[in-house]
Design an enzyme around this catalytic site. Structure first.
Site, short mmCIF file in Angstrom:
data_model
loop_
_atom_site.label_atom_id
_atom_site.label_comp_id
_atom_site.label_asym_id
_atom_site.label_seq_id
_atom_site.Cartn_x
_atom_site.Cartn_y
_atom_site.Cartn_z
CB ALA A 18 -21.65 -19.28 17.25
CB THR A 19 -20.07 -18.89 12.19
OG1 THR A 19 -18.68 -19.11 12.49
CG2 THR A 19 -20.53 -17.61 12.88
CB SER A 20 -18.28 -23.19 10.64
OG SER A 20 -17.06 -22.85 11.28
CG HIS A 241 -16.34 -22.52 27.36
ND1 HIS A 241 -15.96 -21.46 28.13
CD2 HIS A 241 -16.79 -21.98 26.20
CE1 HIS A 241 -16.17 -20.33 27.48
NE2 HIS A 241 -16.67 -20.63 26.29
CG ASP A 242 -15.49 -22.55 22.17
OD1 ASP A 242 -15.52 -21.85 23.19
OD2 ASP A 242 -16.10 -22.24 21.13
CB THR A 264 -17.41 -15.94 16.64
OG1 THR A 264 -17.30 -16.79 15.50
CG2 THR A 264 -18.73 -15.19 16.59
#
Length: 496
Positions: A18-20, A241-242, A264
């Site tokens: 979600a950030t990178s 899904h990670d 995160t």
């Protein structure tokens, strides 16, 4: 399509956070497992008039750029994509994207769980889905869209990794580990919960056909292949899904283990063969998500290092030059242990904003000493996060009737030595930290098996990780050790 030579299988593992986002070359052989990051790009929700959207076309462009770079540097046998869960895109009858997908942090689901509860009780919902009832689950996002032009026009809903795979191949579907996070998936039958969708007034026909991790989605579309310089290379459905990919990447042996996928978000729990659907599990907000090879990830979503990264961003905005993350972590080692602890899962910490002030407010409300400096706030966050890990691993083990001999902490948080040591101290069991790239490793291993590698089960995959990757052990310190703290007393303070 399947490589027949003795050479290692080389795949592109697209791991989106979600950030990178990152695109890794993963090389898998009989005694080889190697990752190389070849493309990295920033990511984040984009605010527009109070709403939060994903720039999904920008993400797609970066994915193409990364695949092209992997292809440029060597032979490529497959491509797989994993990402965060629950968010989706809606397509019209011509398979065109109707709007940019909303972020799960968007406020549109405020009050929606209570609205759903009037039609389907929490107990009924849990009995079907086994899912922790978080306000951003896909089911609540979709209910918030009932009556909207986009949902009225939608012919298909694709979760983000499936949307990106669709743009690569033209083949639509929903990979099961990610589908299991939606709140519209029957955890027992492993199929869509159509009756549930009907009861909620949702257009159930938009739910695409389900597929298993390890299945071939399809070859690249000709125009995509031409753009990235590839031909006849398949896209493989991994544990999209990670967290599903990250749990594949846990280098566990025969011991009874718990896992923490720390980034995160923190996903904290156990790997089981069957779901735990008791009322006690529902009341404790535990979730039963699908894993690779029909496993169940019995876990709790715990606020993660997002709280710390948002705090660092706030301090950077205020130009506090001594508040860099490495400097803060180094100083926090010697900060007083457990001086201030807060409920790190408080919903006020969910959305972007001035996180240090929120931490201070939580401390004030709880009657805790108020942390005044960036170092004190950093130590408060890490102590509180370790307490949350302790509480939820012990609770998961109790609910599932399992013992825990060791905790495997993977993901970005495994590089935070202080957090790893605090987790071992809090739980009183060894913590094995690493690999940091567990999700990308799991992604690559599932692809390699689909392409012919001799990796028949999760045990074989994890044995290969153990042979090729080091983990760092953290042993619990006695209470008498300097600055180790009284975790029992701290746990009581948080729960009061």
């Amino acid at each position: 399509m399947i490589p027949r030579s003795a050479e290692p299988i080389r795949v592109a593992a697209v791991d989106l956070g979600a950030t990178s986002g990152r695109v890794m070359a993963c090389r898998v052989g009989a005694r080889t497992l190697h990752l190389e990051q070849l493309h990295r790009f920033p990511n984040g929700a984009v605010p527009v008039h109070g709403d939060l959207y994903w720039d999904v076309l920008g993400i797609h462009r970066e994915v193409l750029t990364g695949i092209r770079e992997v292809a440029r540097t060597g032979r490529l046998h497959g491509i797989g994509i994993d990402s965060w869960a629950v968010d989706y895109g809606l397509l019209d009858c011509d398979d065109r994207l109707l709007a940019n997908p909303r972020s799960h942090r968007d406020p549109r689901t405020d009050g929606v769980p209570a609205q759903v509860r009037k039609t389907v009780t929490d107990t009924e919902l849990y009995d079907v889905t086994g899912l922790q009832q978080l306000p951003f689950n896909t089911v609540y996002q979709l209910v918030s869209e009932i009556g909207s032009p986009a949902l009225e026009a939608a012919e298909r809903m694709l979760l983000l990794p499936d949307l990106l795979s669709f743009w690569l191949t033209g083949q639509a579907g929903a990979e099961r580990t990610n589908a299991s996070t939606t709140g519209l998936y029957d955890v027992r039958t492993r199929e869509w919960a159509i009756d549930l969708a009907k009861r909620l007034g949702l257009p159930w026909a938009i739910l695409p056909q389900l597929r298993d991790p390890g299945s071939v989605v399809g070859p690249l579309l000709p125009e995509v292949g031409e753009y990235v310089g590839l031909a006849d290379v398949p896209v493989i459905a991994v544990g999209s899904h990670d967290t599903a990919s990250a749990v594949v990447g846990v280098p566990a042996g025969e011991e009874s283990f718990a896992f923490i996928s720390s980034g995160t978000w923190s996903l904290v729990g156990l790997e089981l063969e069957t779901p735990v659907l008791s009322e006690e599990a529902r009341a404790a907000d535990f979730t039963n998500e699908g894993g690779v090879d029909d496993t169940i990830r019995f876990l709790k979503n715990v606020m993660g290092l997002w709280v710390l990264s948002e705090s660092v961003r706030t301090w950077a905005d205020k130009r506090l030059t001594d508040a860099s993350l490495p400097a803060l972590l180094a100083a926090a080692v010697d900060a007083p242990a457990l001086r201030t602890v807060v409920d790190i899962n408080d919903p006020r910490l969910l959305t972007p904003g001035d996180m240090p002030t929120r931490i201070q407010d939580l401390a004030r409300e709880a009657g805790e000493p108020i942390p005044r400096t960036p170092v004190a706030i950093t130590r408060t966050i890490l102590d509180s996060l370790a307490l949350a890990y302790r509480r939820n691993i012990r609770l998961a083990a109790s609910l599932a009737g399992r013992d825990v001999d060791v905790v495997h902490l993977v993901g970005g948080g495994s590089q935070n030595s202080l957090l790893c040591q605090l987790t071992a101290d809090a739980l009183g069991v060894p913590v094995l930290a690493g690999p940091a790239e567990a999700a990308a490793l799991g992604n690559g291993l599932v692809q390699a098996r689909a392409l012919g590698a001799d990796l028949p089960d999760l045990a074989a995959m994890r044995a290969l990780i153990r042979r090729t990757h080091d983990v760092r052990p953290f042993l619990p310190r006695p209470r008498s050790a300097p600055n180790s703290g009284d975790w029992e007393a701290a746990a009581a303070r948080v729960s009061r």
